[in-house]
Design an enzyme around this catalytic site. Structure first.
Site, PDB file in Angstrom:
ATOM      1  N   ASP A  33       0.257   3.781   1.503  1.00 27.93           N
ATOM      2  CA  ASP A  33       0.088   4.464   2.797  1.00 27.93           C
ATOM      3  C   ASP A  33       1.174   4.101   3.814  1.00 27.93           C
ATOM      4  OD1 ASP A  33      -2.214   5.452   1.670  1.00 27.93           O
ATOM      5  OD2 ASP A  33      -3.528   4.006   2.653  1.00 27.93           O
ATOM      6  N   THR A  83       0.852  -1.190   0.000  1.00 28.87           N
ATOM      7  CA  THR A  83       0.000   0.000   0.000  1.00 28.87           C
ATOM      8  C   THR A  83       0.885   1.235   0.000  1.00 28.87           C
ATOM      9  OG1 THR A  83      -1.441   1.390   1.380  1.00 28.87           O
ATOM     10  CG2 THR A  83      -0.199  -0.287   2.537  1.00 28.87           C
TER      11      THR A  83
HETATM   12  O1  F6P Z   1      -4.999   3.201   0.563  1.00 29.81           O
HETATM   13  C1  F6P Z   1      -4.466   3.814  -0.556  1.00 29.81           C
HETATM   14  C2  F6P Z   1      -5.200   5.092  -0.859  1.00 29.81           C
HETATM   15  O2  F6P Z   1      -4.618   5.692  -1.987  1.00 29.81           O
HETATM   16  C3  F6P Z   1      -5.269   6.096   0.291  1.00 29.81           C
HETATM   17  O3  F6P Z   1      -4.081   6.839   0.429  1.00 29.81           O
HETATM   18  C4  F6P Z   1      -6.452   6.922  -0.110  1.00 29.81           C
HETATM   19  O4  F6P Z   1      -7.063   7.521   1.010  1.00 29.81           O
HETATM   20  C5  F6P Z   1      -7.365   5.899  -0.721  1.00 29.81           C
HETATM   21  O5  F6P Z   1      -6.557   4.823  -1.145  1.00 29.81           O
HETATM   22  C6  F6P Z   1      -8.168   6.408  -1.895  1.00 29.81           C
HETATM   23  O6  F6P Z   1      -9.030   5.385  -2.255  1.00 29.81           O
HETATM   24  P1  F6P Z   1      -9.811   5.339  -3.633  1.00 29.81           P
HETATM   25  O7  F6P Z   1      -8.818   5.059  -4.716  1.00 29.81           O
HETATM   26  O8  F6P Z   1     -10.770   4.217  -3.451  1.00 29.81           O
HETATM   27  O9  F6P Z   1     -10.445   6.670  -3.824  1.00 29.81           O
END
Ligand code: F6P
Length: 322
Positions: A126, A124
Site C-alpha cells: 500500500d 506493505t
Molecule cells: O494491506 C495490503 C492489502 O493488500 C490491501 O491493499 C488490501 O486492502 C488488503 O491488504 C487485503 O487484505 P486481505 O488479504 O486480508 O484480504
C-alpha cells in the site's frame, strides 16, 4: 541475544529478503534469530522456530513470506498485547523485528509501550506508512498492476471500450495514482481526492471526443463504493460516454509477484538496519527509506497515521491524461 522476527498483515513481495537480512545480520553478531510463524497469531500461540543461515537461503526471489502471515484482531486488544509480551518473555526472546504495514506497526508500537524492544521494518504494497518514501513490496505490486493495465489497453483499443481498473491500496491512493501515471490512464480515482462519477464520466467522454481508441480509469479500492458503484453510474449514461465500460479488479494478484531488484535491495537494507538499530540500543522505531537513505522513525509517529499522497503527482496525472 535472541531476536525474533515476524511478518504480519498482507504479505508483500520482498518480505522473504527482509527476513533473510534480519537473520543473517543477527547471526553475524553472534545472536540467535528466531522466526515467528504466521505473524502476531504465532506470537500468541508461541509458534517459534530457530533459524540459521541455510534456512533463509534461496528465498530472495520468492514472493510472499515463508514464515506465514495473518490478520490478528486479538493484537488490537490489551489482553492480546499482554499475552504477546508474556509469550516473548517466557520464551527468552530479547527483541522483536516486525516486518509489515500499518496494522503491524501499530501492533509493534503497542508492544514497545509495554516494554518490549521492538523495531519495525516498513513492508506493505500500500505504501501508506509515514516515515518512508516507499515500502517493501510497493514497487513490485505497481509493476504487476502496470502489466495488467498495458494488457487491458490492448483489448480496450481493439473494442473501443473504457476500462475501470481497480487496484489495491486500502485507504491509500498511492498504487492507483502511480499505476495511472505510469500506465497513461485517462483518469484516476483516489480515496484522498473527492471524485464524483460525473468527473469520471467527463474524462471518459472527453477521451472519446478526442478520438482516443480507449479510456483507462484507474480506481483505488479505497474510493467509497469502489469500482462497482462507479461502473453502475457510468453504465447508466453509456450513450453520453461513447465507450462501453468494463471492469477489472486486479486484487490479490498484485501481492503475489516475485520481488523485483528494487524491493529485494530495499528489504535487504532495511532488514539489516533493524538489527543494526537493536545492536546500538535503539528500538521503538520503524526502519524505512526516507529521502533516499535508510532512516528510523519512532513507532509513536508511525502508528495509526496514513501517509498523504503527493498533490503534485495528482496534478501531473491529470495534465498528462489529455
Ligand atoms: O494491506 C495490503 C492489502 O493488500 C490491501 O491493499 C488490501 O486492502 C488488503 O491488504 C487485503 O487484505 P486481505 O488479504 O486480508 O484480504
Amino acid at each position: 541475544m535472541r531476536v525474533a522476527v515476524l511478518t504480519s498483515g498482507g504479505d508483500a513481495p520482498g518480505m522473504n529478503a527482509a527476513i533473510r537480512a534480519v537473520v543473517r545480520s543477527a547471526l553475524e553478531r553472534g545472536w540467535r534469530p528466531v522466526g515467528v510463524l504466521n505473524g502476531y497469531e504465532g506470537l500468541l500461540d508461541r509458534a517459534f522456530r530457530e533459524l540459521n543461515d541455510r534456512e533463509v537461503g534461496g528465498l530472495m526471489q520468492r514472493g510472499g513470506t515463508f514464515l506465514g502471515s495473518a490478520r490478528c484482531p486479538e493484537m488490537l486488544t490489551p489482553e492480546g498485547q499482554s499475552r504477546a509480551v508474556t509469550s516473548l518473555r517466557e520464551t527468552g526472546i530479547d527483541a522483536l523485528v516486525v516486518i509489515g504495514g500499518n496494522g503491524s506497526q501499530a501492533g509493534a508500537h503497542a508492544l514497545s509501550s509495554r516494554g518490549v524492544k521492538v523495531v519495525g521494518v516498513a513492508s506493505t504494497i500500500d505504501n501508506d506508512l509515514v516515515g518512508c518514501d516507499v515500502t517493501i513490496g510497493a514497487t513490485t505490486a505497481l509493476d504487476v498492476a502496470l502489466e495488467a493495465i498495458d494488457r487491458l489497453k490492448v483489448t480496450a483499443s481493439s473494442h473501443h471500450r473504457a476500462f475501470l481498473v481497480e487496484v489495491m491500496g486500502r485507504n491509500c491512493g498511492y498504487l492507483a495514482l502511480m499505476a495511472g501515471l505510469a500506465g497513461g490512464a485517462e483518469a484516476v480515482a483516489l480515496p484522498e481526492v473527492p471524485c464524483s462519477p460525473g468527473i469520471v464520466a467527463g474524462a471518459v467522454a472527453e477521451a472519446y471526443r478526442l478520438g482516443k481508441a480507449h479510456a483507462i480509469i484507474v480506481i483505488s479500492e479505497g474510493v467509497p463504493g469502489g469500482s462497482t458503484k462507479l461502473a453502475e453510474a457510468l453504465d447508466a449514461q453509456q450513450k453520453a460516454l461513447g465507450f462501453d465500460v468494463r471492469v477489472t479488479r486486479i486484487g490479490h494478484v498484485q501481492r503475489g509477484g516475485a520481488p523485483g531488484a528494487f524491493d529485494r535491495i530495499l528489504a535487504s537494507r532495511t532488514g539489516a538496519a533493524a538489527i543494526d538499530a537493536l545492536a546500538h540500543g535503539r528500538h521503538s522505531v520503524m526502519v524505512g527509506m526516507l529521502s533516499g537513505a535508510i532512516r528510523e522513525t519512532p513507532l509513536a509517529e508511525v502508528a495509526g497515521r496514513l501517509k498523504p499522497i503527493d498533490p503534485a503527482l495528482v496534478e501531473l496525472a491529470r495534465v498528462l491524461a489529455r
